[in-house]
Design an enzyme around this catalytic site. Structure first.
Site: not given
Length: 435
Positions: A290, A293-295
């Site tokens: 996750q 994608e978050e970064r």
């Protein structure tokens, strides 16, 4: 607020009819070209698909519809929400959900548009046109931080209960990872979920929970066994209205004022074991995925804002005079702005490369960590330099550059501090000391 702008509806219908077009390949993409001039440069014209590394015309149609929604439904209220210290997440998310912007890369059967992650990057970029950092961050938590693991590994039952309403904007999600004493070091979290029959009994607490005071459910990372720290954790869908869930306080922050951030405690909270996302004990691995994608999402979001801050600073320094000439005309100023714009473009190129590799199935942890590291450091450098050129006005709360100065500081802390990014990069470079 309007239920759904017509432009957004048209784009959603266009993108859902995926059989009508093929997605562009990267092999034929061309680099963007720019032409120098000694004259004043007007804002660049809208990009088109032929000029872009990873975007097609459908990406730009999506961005255009989102920009119209932002201008009509969000930006007129940002100052009010910043002053109030929160924004109406359910109302805003319902508008975004109706238009398809909360699940562009999520499965169609659960309300998404079924597109690849490059469309999420395009959305994140456009969300950077919101005139604060808190609201885009909360949207990103909903679309690309609390839900990727659920969409990828969750059961059909969990997806219908939690993912579908989150994509549609009917439920607000939050991510429960960080704790007091366990922020960037995810492996050291203490929250426990002990199995008793067909339920987990959860005790512990979470810190820095974005949207925590408004959320309907949490993607919770908890220890579900006493095994090794990288193999004893699970991600659990936890409804926030269960007995024993306590919102201890809303945290006051330096920036991101319109985004509510909570400290949450769990006191014998009972959750069905079926609420585990994927396999028990795989939560750490799922959370690391996750984070990719978050970064990337965070970098995409901040490059647009940095572009805007540079342009705002150009406009202001062109009319602000010091020693009988515009501040912009001093070589130190226009050279510095040129240098900063160059750095933003370099960061954007790294983002696009990482995105292109990611949607082809590659592990881009190193590139995403590099982009996150550079994004945080550049945001600090850029906001400080630009604020300086605004003089005393930059020290007020009335201009975008001061808001960005406050909000962007989180980039080097949240979702893994700079030092953690450096550690990840060193790991991939095989330069860490061997134990």
């Amino acid at each position: 607020m309007m239920a759904l702008p017509e432009a957004a509806l048209r784009v959603k219908m266009l993108l859902c009819r995926r059989t009508l077009y093929k997605f562009a390949s990267f092999s034929g993409a061309r680099l963007l070209s720019t032409h120098g001039s000694s004259q004043s440069v007007s804002p660049k014209p809208p990009e088109v698909a032929d000029d872009h590394l990873i975007y097609t015309q459908e990406h730009f149609a999506l961005k255009e519809a989102l920009r119209k929604l932002i201008d009509q439904e969000i930006n007129p209220y940002v100052d009010q929400w910043e002053a109030e210290g929160t924004f109406p997440a359910h109302k805003v998310f319902k508008v975004l959900g109706n238009a398809g912007f909360l699940g562009v890369n999520k499965p169609v059967e659960y309300g998404g548009l079924g597109l690849d992650f490059s469309y999420s990057v395009a959305v994140a970029e456009e969300l950077g046109s919101i005139r604060c950092g808190g609201i885009p961050m909360a949207i990103g938590v909903q679309s690309d931080m609390a839900t990727p693991a659920l969409a990828r590994f969750g059961s059909d039952e969990l997806k219908r209960e939690f993912l579908l309403p989150s994509i549609m904007g009917d439920k607000v999600a939050c991510l429960g990872v960080s704790e007091v004493g366990a922020g960037s070091d995810v492996s050291s979290i203490k929250t426990k979920a002990v199995r008793k029959g067909d339920e987990y009994v959860i005790n512990g607490g979470k810190m820095w929970t974005t949207s925590g005071t408004q959320a309907d459910w949490m993607c919770l990372l908890a220890n579900t066994s006493d095994g090794p720290p990288h193999k004893n954790k699970s991600l659990i869908c936890l409804p926030m209205n269960l007995p024993g869930v306590h919102i201890a306080r809303k945290i006051n922050k330096i920036g991101m004022w319109s985004s509510d951030t909570a400290e949450v405690f769990f006191d014998d909270v009972r959750v069905p074991c079926k609420n585990v996302i994927g396999q028990e004990g795989m939560g750490f691995t799922y959370q690391m995925l996750q984070f990719q994608e978050e970064r990337l999402w965070a970098v995409a979001n901040i490059v647009t804002t940095m572009d805007s801050i540079i342009q705002d600073t150009i406009n202001y320094t062109r009319q602000r005079k010091v020693f009988q000439q515009p501040v912009l005309y001093h070589q130190a100023v226009h050279f510095r702005l040129a240098e900063l714009q160059t750095e933003v473009e370099l960061l954007r190129s790294l983002l696009y490369r990482a995105t292109a590799m990611y949607i082809k199935g590659n592990d881009v942890t190193k590139l995403a960590s590099m982009a996150k590291l550079k994004g945080g450091r550049l945001a600090r450098e850029l906001s400080d330099s630009c604020l300086q050129y605004w003089g005393g006005m930059g020290y007020t709360s009335d201009v975008p550059v001061s808001r960005f100065y406050r909000d962007s500081r989180l980039m080097s802390i949240g979702a893994g501090a700079d030092e953690v990014m450096l550690g990840i990069i060193c790991k991939y470079m095989d330069t860490l000391p061997r134990k």
